[in-house]
Scaffold this motif. Structure first.
Motif, PDB file in Angstrom:
ATOM      1  N   GLU A   1     -17.975  23.867   8.587  1.00  0.00           N
ATOM      2  CA  GLU A   1     -17.680  24.993   8.162  1.00  0.00           C
ATOM      3  C   GLU A   1     -18.460  25.783   7.047  1.00  0.00           C
TER       4      GLU A   1
ATOM      5  N   ILE B   1     -17.728  29.676   5.358  1.00  0.00           N
ATOM      6  CA  ILE B   1     -16.977  30.596   5.266  1.00  0.00           C
ATOM      7  C   ILE B   1     -17.348  31.961   4.420  1.00  0.00           C
TER       8      ILE B   1
ATOM      9  N   ARG C   1     -14.023  38.654   5.738  1.00  0.00           N
ATOM     10  CA  ARG C   1     -13.736  37.473   5.753  1.00  0.00           C
ATOM     11  C   ARG C   1     -13.705  36.727   7.345  1.00  0.00           C
TER      12      ARG C   1
ATOM     13  N   ARG D   1     -15.326  32.937   9.170  1.00  0.00           N
ATOM     14  CA  ARG D   1     -15.434  31.301   9.131  1.00  0.00           C
ATOM     15  C   ARG D   1     -16.484  31.435  10.118  1.00  0.00           C
TER      16      ARG D   1
END
Length: 641
Positions: free
Chosen positions: A159, A161, A244, A246
């Motif tokens: 993952e 971000i 923002r 991910r």
């Protein structure tokens, strides 16, 4: 409050009246109570572990112990089990102390009316606490399962971000990439393991996923410290704020899986090759006898499409028209196969066009390594040609034995005829010199009659010699169509106003090699048999057809031992009484007759012997009440020499 709530309650109380009051007030509020009362310490220690209690209700002052002991003992047994103290003689500050020790609630006995509400509240709190505990256990267990599953399946996840570029790798991803767990996770480290061409591809896709919030999947190769690996990469972007988002992804190590797939494909190809190229007809069945697969030979031998019978029960679909004995044997073979026993059986099979085939069948089971039966297999070998040859050989042996016997009789009878023919010839020569003699002239018709009788006797010997090794017939190339026309003229004359004679002989000459006398014997015997079968028929009819057929596209293909590629097929059909199925196979046996004392049983056996010696054969079809049809096949010549 939950009405009709069932509760198992342990009441620690030395007063029976107080105990009854507690139970009564709870029952009045809809609880279904299953309770017990204890008042001594030993009794309490015993009962606390004997039942699955939902709640403990206790007085504080007891004969040989107190509420403080109750709280500590219950918490040792089950920390989450609710405890409600009910007493009148305890200071408020002490009550707070006991609540801190683990009591759920403190009630004065004067306020016992509030007990149902406290009980309900504590039950809800206990239920919530239990749910939270289970949820936490499931979460921890789920994380453990996820980690183990990823390790087992060689699947790691990551993952990233943005815009912080914070990166997280799962433990399995570290293993797949070949990095130590102390390494700082960065996607650039992953890209460094790629080949140059694949690296440019993934960088382009990475930007596309970031900009368009889409998912992508592709196969890559990683050059890790532990070797080159083939992996499946899956990417998906998720935006959770304006600036923002991910990227979540998985990397699946399919190196071993790819090798396994190649091995499976190879084994599948080997199986298909052996399965479809087997000389046997093979049926793969489930344990209920339903058809799963048929190989190529089964499709050709049984002339059934796999798609039409797939999923159907073998015996009731494929062998539905077989005789009762064959079906019983097949059913028995299936039962033995289900017991891990093999079984061999000879069965008959009828094709859609009425032709009959014979198969030598083997039943057996396919088992897993533990011996459990997975499938049943039926292997069937087509032995139709063998059966036909055996029958033809048996018929030939009968004819040979009869021929040896007939040859001896014919030889002796021929010895008697020879001087008789000589004497008649002498008388004709001598008496022709005295034509004026009245006595001689009166005797001439008798001499002529004797000559004709001797000639017929000679022809009869020729028929007998057909069976023997002393065959004096002379074969010539002739037009079968012309011979038929000549013989049918006699038939029409003999059958006038009695039997309808229909013919379809075509336009093409039918050249064969045969003896005209034998052709006459064949047709006359068939005609006489039809006359007998048509005696009681209202509208008697005989139909004669002549056509050229090829071996592969005719009924001859089921016989299997014919030499020529083309034959003239002569069909002789009547609408008479017909022949029962049980004796149809015997009609060509010498001396077998259906005419009782009116027949010798030699007619059809003579026909069979003649046509077999010519290189042909004869087939018969008949049903009681529907008539009889004989198909005679003569080897065809292209032109008269």
């Amino acid at each position: 409050m939950d009405s009709q709530k069932k509760l198992n309650i342990l009441v620690v109380e030395d007063s029976v009246a107080s105990y009854k009051a507690i139970v009564s007030v709870l029952q009045n509020f809809g609880f279904v109570i299953n309770s017990e009362r204890v008042e001594w310490k030993a009794e309490f220690d015993k009962k606390i572990s004997e039942n699955n209690w939902d709640m403990i209700i206790s007085d504080f002052y007891l004969p040989d112990f107190d509420g403080k002991y109750v709280i500590s003992r219950v918490k040792e047994y089950d920390p989450d089990l609710p405890i409600i103290l009910i007493t009148e003689f305890i200071p408020e500050e002490s009550a707070s102390e006991y609540l801190n020790l683990g009591a759920s609630e403190f009630l004065p006995k004067s306020s016992i009316i509030k007990l149902p509400f406290v009980v309900n509240r504590e039950l809800e709190a206990a239920r919530l606490k239990q749910s939270q505990k289970k949820a936490w256990e499931m979460l921890v267990h789920g994380e453990e399962i996820l980690t183990r599953s990823q390790k087992i399946s060689h699947l790691g996840h990551f993952e990233v971000i943005f815009p912080e570029n914070n990166t997280l790798w799962s433990l399995e991803l570290y293993r797949i990439l070949g990095y130590e767990f102390s390494e700082v996770p960065l996607m650039e480290k992953v890209w460094s393991l790629l080949d140059a061409d694949e690296k440019s591809i993934i960088q382009s896709i990475w930007k596309q996923v970031m900009n368009e919030n889409i998912s992508k999947e592709l196969v890559l190769h990683l050059n890790t410290k532990v070797g080159r690996k083939k992996v499946n990469l899956w990417l998906e972007a998720e935006r959770f704020e304006e600036n923002r988002f991910r990227i979540f992804g998985t990397i699946h190590d399919i190196t071993d899986l790819s090798s396994l797939e190649n091995s499976i494909q190879l084994n599948e190809q080997l199986f298909k090759g052996i399965f479809n190229n087997s000389s046997q007809a093979i049926f793969l069945l489930d344990l209920q006898g339903h058809i799963i697969r048929m190989n190529r030979n089964a499709i050709l031998s049984f002339e059934r499409n796999e798609a039409d019978v797939q999923g159907l029960e073998l015996i009731s679909s494929i062998f539905s028209d077989s005789n009762e004995d064959s079906i019983k044997k097949l059913t028995y073979g299936m039962k033995l196969a289900l017991k891990n026993q093999t079984f061999e059986v000879l069965v008959s099979y009828k094709l859609n066009d009425g032709r009959e085939k014979y198969f030598d069948c083997d039943f057996y089971s396919l088992n897993d390594p533990n011996g459990k039966i997975l499938y049943i297999v039926l292997e069937a070998k087509d032995i139709t040609e063998k059966i036909v040859l055996e029958r033809a050989y048996a018929q030939a042996q009968k004819l040979e034995a009869l021929g040896t016997f007939a040859g001896g009789i014919a030889h002796d009878f021929n010895n008697l005829l020879t001087p008789m023919m000589a004497y008649i010839s002498f008388l004709n020569q001598e008496w022709s010199k005295n034509e004026s003699n009245d006595i001689i002239q009166k005797s001439m018709p008798a001499i002529e009659g004797i000559s004709k009788s001797l000639e017929r006797a000679k022809n009869l010997i020729q028929q007998i010699l057909t069976y023997s090794k002393i065959d004096h017939s002379t074969s010539n190339q002739l037009d079968l169509k012309d011979q038929l026309l000549q013989v049918m003229n006699e038939f029409r004359f003999a059958s006038k106003n009695q039997i309808s004679l229909f013919t379809d002989l075509g336009e093409e000459p039918a050249f064969i090699e045969a003896d005209p006398i034998q052709i006459f014997q064949i047709l006359s015997n068939l005609y006489e048999n039809s006359i007998f079968a048509l005696q009681e028929i209202t509208n008697p009819k005989i139909t004669i057809r002549l056509e050229k057929v090829s071996y592969e596209k005719s009924d001859l293909f089921q016989i299997g031992f014919m030499k020529n590629t083309e034959y003239w097929k002569l069909s002789f059909e009547d609408n008479g009484t017909g022949i029962p199925k049980e004796i149809l196979d015997k009609i060509f046996d010498p001396f077998f007759t259906t005419k009782g004392g009116k027949g010798t049983g030699l007619g059809l056996s003579i026909i069979y012997g003649i046509i077999v010696k010519m290189g042909g054969t004869i087939l018969a079809e008949s049903s009681p009440g529907k008539g009889t049809k004989f198909d005679l096949y003569f080897p065809a010549w292209k032109a008269m020499l």
